[in-house]
Write a protein that holds these residues in place. Structure first.
Motif, PDB file in Angstrom:
ATOM      1  N   MET A 267       0.802  -1.279  -0.084  1.00  0.00           N
ATOM      2  CA  MET A 267       0.130   0.020  -0.125  1.00  0.00           C
ATOM      3  C   MET A 267       0.878   1.130   0.291  1.00  0.00           C
ATOM      4  SD  MET A 267      -3.367  -1.085   2.561  1.00  0.00           S
ATOM      5  CE  MET A 267      -2.401  -0.820   3.950  1.00  0.00           C
ATOM      6  N   GLY A 268       2.085   0.842   0.179  1.00  0.00           N
ATOM      7  CA  GLY A 268       2.981   2.349   0.384  1.00  0.00           C
ATOM      8  C   GLY A 268       3.103   3.039   1.497  1.00  0.00           C
ATOM      9  N   ASP A 269       2.742   2.466   2.448  1.00  0.00           N
ATOM     10  CA  ASP A 269       2.778   3.047   3.899  1.00  0.00           C
ATOM     11  C   ASP A 269       4.389   2.868   4.373  1.00  0.00           C
ATOM     12  OD1 ASP A 269      -0.016   2.301   3.652  1.00  0.00           O
ATOM     13  OD2 ASP A 269      -0.219   2.879   5.944  1.00  0.00           O
ATOM     14  N   MET A 270       4.876   1.655   3.914  1.00  0.00           N
ATOM     15  CA  MET A 270       6.286   1.474   4.515  1.00  0.00           C
ATOM     16  C   MET A 270       6.945   0.858   3.305  1.00  0.00           C
ATOM     17  SD  MET A 270       6.333   0.246   8.285  1.00  0.00           S
ATOM     18  CE  MET A 270       4.937  -0.872   8.514  1.00  0.00           C
ATOM     19  N   ARG A 271       8.260   0.944   3.469  1.00  0.00           N
ATOM     20  CA  ARG A 271       9.235   0.251   2.441  1.00  0.00           C
ATOM     21  C   ARG A 271       9.639  -1.031   3.017  1.00  0.00           C
ATOM     22  NH1 ARG A 271      13.784   4.401   2.721  1.00  0.00           N
ATOM     23  NH2 ARG A 271      13.194   3.936   4.741  1.00  0.00           N
TER      24      ARG A 271
ATOM     25  N   LYS B  28      -6.821  -5.842  12.753  1.00  0.00           N
ATOM     26  CA  LYS B  28      -7.600  -4.676  12.235  1.00  0.00           C
ATOM     27  C   LYS B  28      -8.399  -4.980  11.081  1.00  0.00           C
ATOM     28  CE  LYS B  28      -6.878   0.465  11.720  1.00  0.00           C
ATOM     29  NZ  LYS B  28      -6.047   1.390  11.729  1.00  0.00           N
TER      30      LYS B  28
ATOM     31  N   ASP C 135     -10.895  -0.228   8.979  1.00  0.00           N
ATOM     32  CA  ASP C 135     -10.279   0.795  10.240  1.00  0.00           C
ATOM     33  C   ASP C 135     -11.097   0.344  11.707  1.00  0.00           C
ATOM     34  OD1 ASP C 135      -9.479   2.691   8.565  1.00  0.00           O
ATOM     35  OD2 ASP C 135     -11.239   3.282   7.707  1.00  0.00           O
TER      36      ASP C 135
ATOM     37  N   VAL D 155      -6.739   5.783   9.627  1.00  0.00           N
ATOM     38  CA  VAL D 155      -5.411   5.971   9.194  1.00  0.00           C
ATOM     39  C   VAL D 155      -5.156   5.890   7.784  1.00  0.00           C
ATOM     40  CG1 VAL D 155      -2.866   5.096   9.625  1.00  0.00           C
ATOM     41  CG2 VAL D 155      -4.633   4.959  11.525  1.00  0.00           C
ATOM     42  N   ARG D 156      -4.592   7.063   7.036  1.00  0.00           N
ATOM     43  CA  ARG D 156      -4.428   6.795   5.623  1.00  0.00           C
ATOM     44  C   ARG D 156      -2.990   7.371   5.245  1.00  0.00           C
ATOM     45  NH1 ARG D 156      -8.051   4.375   6.260  1.00  0.00           N
ATOM     46  NH2 ARG D 156     -10.400   4.852   5.743  1.00  0.00           N
ATOM     47  N   ASN D 157      -2.017   6.203   5.245  1.00  0.00           N
ATOM     48  CA  ASN D 157      -0.771   6.520   4.918  1.00  0.00           C
ATOM     49  C   ASN D 157      -0.486   6.055   3.596  1.00  0.00           C
ATOM     50  OD1 ASN D 157       0.075   8.475   6.869  1.00  0.00           O
ATOM     51  ND2 ASN D 157       0.401   6.758   8.512  1.00  0.00           N
ATOM     52  N   GLN D 158      -1.309   5.520   2.888  1.00  0.00           N
ATOM     53  CA  GLN D 158      -1.120   4.659   1.458  1.00  0.00           C
ATOM     54  C   GLN D 158      -0.443   5.811   0.486  1.00  0.00           C
ATOM     55  OE1 GLN D 158      -4.586   4.503   2.752  1.00  0.00           O
ATOM     56  NE2 GLN D 158      -3.504   3.077   4.078  1.00  0.00           N
ATOM     57  N   GLY D 159       0.760   5.245   0.143  1.00  0.00           N
ATOM     58  CA  GLY D 159       1.598   5.835  -0.939  1.00  0.00           C
ATOM     59  C   GLY D 159       2.582   6.792  -0.366  1.00  0.00           C
ATOM     60  N   LYS D 160       2.509   7.162   0.756  1.00  0.00           N
ATOM     61  CA  LYS D 160       3.666   7.952   1.614  1.00  0.00           C
ATOM     62  C   LYS D 160       5.168   7.421   1.044  1.00  0.00           C
ATOM     63  CE  LYS D 160       2.047  11.311   3.747  1.00  0.00           C
ATOM     64  NZ  LYS D 160       1.248  10.785   5.139  1.00  0.00           N
ATOM     65  N   THR D 161       5.497   6.191   0.930  1.00  0.00           N
ATOM     66  CA  THR D 161       6.848   5.682   0.596  1.00  0.00           C
ATOM     67  C   THR D 161       6.845   5.474  -1.152  1.00  0.00           C
ATOM     68  OG1 THR D 161       6.221   3.389   0.570  1.00  0.00           O
ATOM     69  CG2 THR D 161       7.197   4.492   2.581  1.00  0.00           C
TER      70      THR D 161
END
Lengths: 450, 457
Positions: free
Chosen positions: A51-55, A325, A328, B86-92
């Motif tokens: 999802m691109g929250d973390m690498r 989870k 949400d 919580v919406r951090n999608q795409g941050k990286t």
């Protein structure tokens, strides 16, 4: 004790916890073998990479220099077989590695039930790093995905795919989502949450077969009722099972998983096993013989390392707990809350009028001792509930001090009063009055901590 | 190892994300913001001292209305169209938030702005004149470049604060905290000092204390206040109490956060405008080491300088020259380069709290108090941690929160500003910011699986 070479097969949470515990307790030479990744990463965080929250590197719980600093050797490679006579691992590329003691922590693989078409391209599960890479490839250009099997991984995959604007159809065989674990109130709440996020949730719908486009790729699926749903991706998310083919073939006794005794020993001397891949010959009370949970892997890793160092004790996972989870809505559970009440059990359920928070406490009918709790959308303290369950506190005592368990952030609305009013309506004979409000070290909690 | 087919794609490649497409209204808003910003930029060359009042005011109103209206609408819409959570999608993966081209460009723009305002303010003349009307209204005098700076700073804190509230609207801690940040900036760091000037009083920033506002306790400032009568006494008393009374007392009860993420304008900008870059802070042990050296050096420096200044009358002439040089270095090296150019300029490249983490002497002072004499801690909830790493990733102070959480330890770090994001992004309800008795505040004995120390075992 003389120094031995301890080889750990698998760098997941079980293997790594074993390695760390061994290092803390001994000077043995330690080698962790993995084909999956060079370093240990948190499997539970795979979804955040997609999802691109973390690498990927953010999901590593320890910095890369941690292993050398702690004299834990890392060996990358897929094992072909275990030669327990010569005490060595044989790798697929022809290499070998001698061991004195071997720990098997090989983890799981997604379940496949022999559905027609389950080997087509575009059909996959999600467990390993390689699965994630495959998902990345399969997601390219995909417009619609079908998930087969309602569980925790299914919800995560649905959330992942939606961030790429891929439509999700979610086939769940049961009448309601995760109905084998959640009582109907909570399960209905999660059904609503899944739908609210735009997932096409199909309850009581099974998979009949996966249809090919004629070139080996998935084109559509067909449900048991005969409906055809076009899709480019199919996820098999109906649970996982131990990854044991190689272990089994090497002559170590297996059933569904690698069979271990209460000390986590396998049928072969100097070979131990723990985590997802292990099957307990005698499961601890109330527990399933194969239990694929993050923290039980952690405890087993710690336990078997201690046992290898001579500090022998049976595996004891303690009071059951878990968390998850669902989009949400956060979920925590402590103790046992079964979907259906057993004889002599009662259940108290409160749900917020908005339908996104709930508390369920199960208790013994006669003595009132609490057995377990499900909390959704509210955070509760692990230690407090563990203490309550161990000490067999009554539902009245627990509700009186319910604020002591509240772990929500500051300024959050507190629902203890509403919860207790709901209880008093049901059981007007001995009305409960809230005595302990939320706050760290409310008297009750301070007592536990001391 | 030729048999290993797995190559870690995520380590080397970025992934294309396809977030929701822009709505028409968002495109219009972006256009408005773009035109507004361009008009503001255009004033740099097109406005001067001889531009008529009417034109300046019209220009000012139109450009800011477009920039604020468009920017505000877009920023809010981005979050409000999502369900709360919580919406951090795409941050990286996004260029803007993952040190891509947009991030670099913005980093250069921010840094450039600070360089111009500190060393080449003459190039801001046009923009400054544009703000004369507002300045006359608030301060009763024409604008200077610092009035413009304050105005832009306050607008960004307010606007992006509203965005932060929209983003974290599921979490009341952030709603309350962000509202207080906006209020503190708008009232105490913008309107109040301006009004002071208007009524011929000293321009006071009531929310900045020594040693962050290093000159607040310099003898020259204190003496000046004492000489300016009644209000001067009050203000001098306010600053002395702020540093020596309020700071230790409030930090004892609430931790450093009462200041760093509730009141301070630097923290305010970081938690509002900078929120999208919080994840860029370096989490390595090495950076923690550098942090401790650098931040306590700055504290020692400003402490020594202040003491020396108070002793100045008794110092030999040669020492006075040295004190003067230290003062000059501090004002330039720390006050300007560190807190401004690096502190804010590098937001999109190195994260939002560079100054707070590596430079701010107030943070150092508060940190020592928090570490050794405070009821504050972040509690770890039993053994629920799954080591996912969200807490560490989104810690703006570069604390490896997971290191503690997965060991079941409480998190008590001098640098923690108590923003609360670690607890927010945790998917398992593991972390909570709490104030409580100081005994057993550190629970650092490690049972690996955590259950070692729990009652059942």
């Amino acid at each position: 004790m003389s120094e031995r070479h301890i080889v750990i097969l698998g760098n997941g949470i079980t293997g790594i916890t074993a390695a760390r515990t061994l290092r803390k307790r001994s000077n043995h030479r330690i080698t962790v073998v993995s084909g999956e990744t060079e370093h240990h990463f948190s499997r539970t965080a795979l979804m955040y990479i997609f999802m691109g929250d973390m690498r990927y590197e953010d999901t590593k719980p320890y910095p890369d220099d941690f292993w050398a600093k702690n004299r834990i050797d890392l060996k990358r490679g897929w094992v072909h077989s275990i030669d327990s006579q010569q005490k060595q691992l044989l790798f697929k590329n022809g290499e070998s590695l001698k061991y004195d003691t071997l720990i098997l922590a090989t983890g799981s693989k997604p379940n496949r039930f022999g559905w027609p078409g389950e080997d087509l391209e575009g059909v996959q599960g999600l467990y390993s790093y390689q699965d994630l890479e495959m998902m990345e490839r399969n997601a390219k250009g995909a417009k619609r995905a079908v998930l087969v099997g309602g569980g925790l991984i299914g919800v995560e995959v649905a959330e992942m795919l939606l961030t790429r604007n891929i439509q999700v159809t979610f086939l769940v065989r049961e009448k309601t989502f995760w109905g084998s674990v959640l009582p109907i109130g909570e399960s209905a709440m999660i059904n609503r949450e899944i739908q609210a996020h735009g997932v096409d949730l199909r309850l009581e719908t099974g998979l009949k077969e996966i249809l090919s486009d004629g070139e080996g790729r998935v084109r559509a699926i067909q449900t048991l009722s005969g409906e055809e749903i076009a899709c480019e991706m199919v996820f098999l998310t109906a649970g996982v099972s131990p990854q044991i083919e190689m272990v089994k073939a090497s002559g170590i006794e297996c059933d569904r998983g690698i069979l271990v005794d209460r000390f986590l020993k396998t049928s072969v001397p100097d070979i131990w096993a723990g985590g997802d891949c292990a099957q307990h010959r005698e499961a601890p009370e109330g527990r399933r013989p194969v239990e694929q949970v993050w923290y039980t892997g952690k405890i087993q890793g710690e336990r078997l390392a201690a046992n290898i160092c001579g500090d022998l004790a049976e595996y004891d996972p303690g009071i059951w707990f878990n968390s998850a989870k669902f989009f949400d809505i956060e979920y925590q559970t402590y103790g046992w809350v079964m979907p259906k009440l057993k004889e002599g059990e009662k259940s108290f359920y409160w749900e917020h009028p908005e339908g996104n928070k709930s508390v369920r406490i199960n208790f013994e009918e006669k003595l009132g001792a609490v057995l377990g709790v499900n909390v959704f959308g509210i955070r509760h303290r692990h230690q407090v509930w563990e203490q309550w369950i161990l000490e067999k506190k009554t539902i009245h005592e627990v509700l009186t001090h319910l604020g002591a368990a509240n772990f929500d952030p500051e300024f959050y609305s507190q629902y203890e009063i509403e919860i207790i009013s709901a209880f008093n309506l049901l059981y007007p004979d001995q009305p409960v009055e809230l005595k302990t409000k939320k706050g760290l070290f409310s008297k009750f909690f301070a007592k536990i901590l001391k | 190892m030729s048999d290993i087919t797995a190559n870690l794609a995520y380590e080397s490649h970025s992934i294309a994300h396809h977030g929701p497409r822009l709505r028409i209204s968002e495109k219009i808003a972006l256009t408005a913001m773009g035109i507004g910003s361009m008009l503001l930029a255009l004033s740099l060359i097109a406005v001067n001292g001889s531009t008529s009042e009417t034109l300046k005011n019209l220009w000012f109103n139109i450009s800011w209305a477009l920039a604020i209206g468009g920017g505000g609408y877009f920023a809010l819409s981005k979050h409000l169209k999502d369900r709360p959570g919580v919406r951090n999608q795409g941050k990286t993966t996004d260029s803007l938030t993952a040190r891509g081209a947009w991030g670099w460009m913005l980093g250069i723009v921010f840094t450039g702005f600070y360089i111009i305002i500190y060393w080449f303010p003459q190039y801001l003349e046009g923009l400054t004149r544009l703000h004369d009307g507002l300045s006359q209204f608030l301060q009763g005098k024409p604008a200077d470049e610092w009035f413009v700076y304050g105005t832009v700073y306050t607008i960004l804190t307010t606007l992006m604060g509203a965005k932060a509230i929209a983003k974290y609207r599921h979490n009341r801690y952030h709603i309350v905290r962000t509202s207080v940040i906006i209020f503190a900036q708008l009232i105490f760091a913008y309107l109040f000092p301006a009004i002071c000037v208007k009524f011929n009083q000293p321009e006071v920033y009531l929310t900045y204390f020594w040693p962050l506002a290093y000159d607040k306790l310099f003898p020259s400032t204190v003496m000046h206040l004492f000489h300016s009568g009644g209000l001067g006494y009050f203000i001098a008393g306010w600053f002395i109490c702020g540093t020596f009374l309020a700071t230790p007392v409030l930090t004892y009860y609430f931790g450093k956060r009462w200041y760093c993420s509730w009141v301070c304008g630097c923290g305010g900008l970081a938690n509002t405008m900078g929120d999208s870059w919080r994840q860029l802070s370096d989490k390595s042990l090495k950076s923690w080491k550098i942090e401790r050296w650098s931040i306590y050096s700055v504290l020692a420096l400003i402490f020594s300088l202040t003491v020396l200044l108070w002793c100045e009358p008794y110092l030999p002439a040669s020492m006075k020259e040295i004190v003067y040089q230290i003062r000059r270095f501090y004002l330039f090296g720390i006050g300007a380069v560190f807190s401004g150019v690096i502190g804010v300029g590098f937001y999109p490249l190195m994260g939002t709290r560079m100054w707070c983490r590596f430079g701010c002497p107030m943070a150092a002072f508060l940190g020592l108090l928090q570490r050794f004499n405070s009821r504050f801690r972040i509690t770890t909830n039993g053994a629920q941690c799954i080591s996912c790493g969200n807490c560490s990733k989104y810690c703006e102070m570069g604390i490896d929160v997971r290191h503690y959480a997965q060991r079941g330890q409480n998190i008590i770090r001098a640098s923690c500003v108590g923003c609360g994001i670690c607890a927010t992004v945790c998917p398992r309800g593991v972390l909570s910011l709490e104030n409580g008795p100081t005994n057993n505040r550190y629970n650092h004995e490690e049972g690996l699986s955590l259950l070692g120390k729990m009652k059942s075992r």
